[in-house]
Scaffold this active site. Sequence first.
Site, PDB file in Angstrom:
ATOM      1  N   LYS A 165       0.827  -1.221   0.000  1.00 57.01           N
ATOM      2  CA  LYS A 165       0.000   0.000   0.000  1.00 57.01           C
ATOM      3  C   LYS A 165       0.854   1.262   0.000  1.00 57.01           C
ATOM      4  CE  LYS A 165      -2.269  -0.740   3.858  1.00 57.01           C
ATOM      5  NZ  LYS A 165      -1.791  -2.040   4.329  1.00 57.01           N
ATOM      6  N   ARG A 169     -10.403   0.805   8.379  1.00 55.25           N
ATOM      7  CA  ARG A 169      -9.831  -0.511   8.669  1.00 55.25           C
ATOM      8  C   ARG A 169     -10.829  -1.451   9.328  1.00 55.25           C
ATOM      9  NH1 ARG A 169      -4.060   0.854   8.473  1.00 55.25           N
ATOM     10  NH2 ARG A 169      -2.750  -0.903   8.849  1.00 55.25           N
ATOM     11  N   ARG A 200      11.606  -4.805   5.541  1.00 56.79           N
ATOM     12  CA  ARG A 200      11.255  -3.406   5.226  1.00 56.79           C
ATOM     13  C   ARG A 200      12.037  -2.436   6.117  1.00 56.79           C
ATOM     14  NH1 ARG A 200       5.066  -1.727   4.848  1.00 56.79           N
ATOM     15  NH2 ARG A 200       4.922  -2.437   7.008  1.00 56.79           N
ATOM     16  N   ARG A 204      10.467  -0.276  11.355  1.00 53.67           N
ATOM     17  CA  ARG A 204       9.288   0.060  12.149  1.00 53.67           C
ATOM     18  C   ARG A 204       9.176  -0.889  13.337  1.00 53.67           C
ATOM     19  NH1 ARG A 204       4.203   0.646   8.069  1.00 53.67           N
ATOM     20  NH2 ARG A 204       3.226  -0.359   9.847  1.00 53.67           N
ATOM     21  N   ARG A 256      -1.254  -8.287  13.416  1.00 49.48           N
ATOM     22  CA  ARG A 256      -1.753  -7.394  12.351  1.00 49.48           C
ATOM     23  C   ARG A 256      -2.519  -8.182  11.292  1.00 49.48           C
ATOM     24  NH1 ARG A 256       3.665  -4.719  10.796  1.00 49.48           N
ATOM     25  NH2 ARG A 256       2.537  -3.386   9.343  1.00 49.48           N
TER      26      ARG A 256
HETATM   27  P1  AMP Z   1       0.098   1.097   8.567  1.00 55.30           P
HETATM   28  O1  AMP Z   1       1.217   2.052   8.420  1.00 55.30           O
HETATM   29  O2  AMP Z   1      -1.085   1.414   7.707  1.00 55.30           O
HETATM   30  O3  AMP Z   1       0.527  -0.348   8.461  1.00 55.30           O
HETATM   31  O4  AMP Z   1      -0.445   1.264  10.080  1.00 55.30           O
HETATM   32  C1  AMP Z   1       0.403   0.989  11.170  1.00 55.30           C
HETATM   33  C2  AMP Z   1      -0.423   0.870  12.450  1.00 55.30           C
HETATM   34  O5  AMP Z   1      -1.088   2.109  12.702  1.00 55.30           O
HETATM   35  C3  AMP Z   1      -1.541  -0.167  12.432  1.00 55.30           C
HETATM   36  O6  AMP Z   1      -1.077  -1.480  12.720  1.00 55.30           O
HETATM   37  C4  AMP Z   1      -2.446   0.375  13.532  1.00 55.30           C
HETATM   38  O7  AMP Z   1      -1.901   0.135  14.809  1.00 55.30           O
HETATM   39  C5  AMP Z   1      -2.371   1.886  13.286  1.00 55.30           C
HETATM   40  N1  AMP Z   1      -3.399   2.323  12.337  1.00 55.30           N
HETATM   41  C6  AMP Z   1      -3.203   2.831  11.081  1.00 55.30           C
HETATM   42  N2  AMP Z   1      -4.371   3.120  10.498  1.00 55.30           N
HETATM   43  C7  AMP Z   1      -5.339   2.785  11.389  1.00 55.30           C
HETATM   44  C8  AMP Z   1      -6.754   2.826  11.374  1.00 55.30           C
HETATM   45  N3  AMP Z   1      -7.445   3.261  10.290  1.00 55.30           N
HETATM   46  N4  AMP Z   1      -7.424   2.397  12.474  1.00 55.30           N
HETATM   47  C9  AMP Z   1      -6.768   1.966  13.563  1.00 55.30           C
HETATM   48  N5  AMP Z   1      -5.435   1.877  13.652  1.00 55.30           N
HETATM   49  C10 AMP Z   1      -4.714   2.284  12.578  1.00 55.30           C
END
Ligand code: AMP
Length: 216
Positions: free
Chosen positions: A13, A88, A127, A160, A171
């Site tokens: 993404k 999400r 990553r 990360r 996740r």
């Molecule tokens: P990402 O960078 O999209 O993989 O997001 C990393 C982390 O941020 C996720 O595992 C969640 O802990 C949090 N996060 C990101 N977007 C959301 C969302 N829409 N709702 C809840 N938690 C989120």
Amino acid sequence: MNILIIGAPGSGKGTMSEKIVANYKLLHVSTGDMLRAAIKEESPVGLEAQSYMNAGKLVPDDVINKLIKERLNKDDALNGFLMDGFPRNLAQVKSFEAILNELGKKIDLVLNLEIDDLILEKRITGRRICPECGAIYHIETKKPKVDGICDNTGATLIQRKDDTVESLKTRLETYHTLTKPIIEYYKNLGILRNINADQTTDKVFEAIQKELKELI
Ligand code: AMP
């Protein structure tokens, strides 16, 4: 043009979003990036989000909905956005609809990056990201020009905190139980497009461009 990009952690993404916004001049709204920035600033949102994120759990809906509402209210969102990482779960889908209605906006297309879970571990644990600009690299498949250094900012790349095997497990569970149902929802609206994400970056982007061309 307002677009959503959805997919499992490691499906690409972030990488595809970088390419899409560079080519189509859309505002990139990434909830993950916004939360990581909030953690870096040690803001109240960051402090609240940190433990959830490190454990691979979703941050509470009210925190996220507020972030999105504030972000989409800004002028730079007027000409279209690419939403990456939100919604999400189905509750966020509903809140998102209310926010979009209020702002007189709608979603034109949902890109769903499809990939098998088995491939994701290698992608996630290899990553690396730039702590300054958020650019995404991989130790084998997307190396920076100088080992461990961001091509854009010169900053030292980091891993990360949630890119561990353990956090990935949570996740993925979260993705399958909470996020996957939203695919069905957007499919029923007729705006979902499935993209095979198990290809080279160029091929995946080509498939995305094909869908975007039809929209434009
Ligand atoms: P990402 O960078 O999209 O993989 O997001 C990393 C982390 O941020 C996720 O595992 C969640 O802990 C949090 N996060 C990101 N977007 C959301 C969302 N829409 N709702 C809840 N938690 C989120």
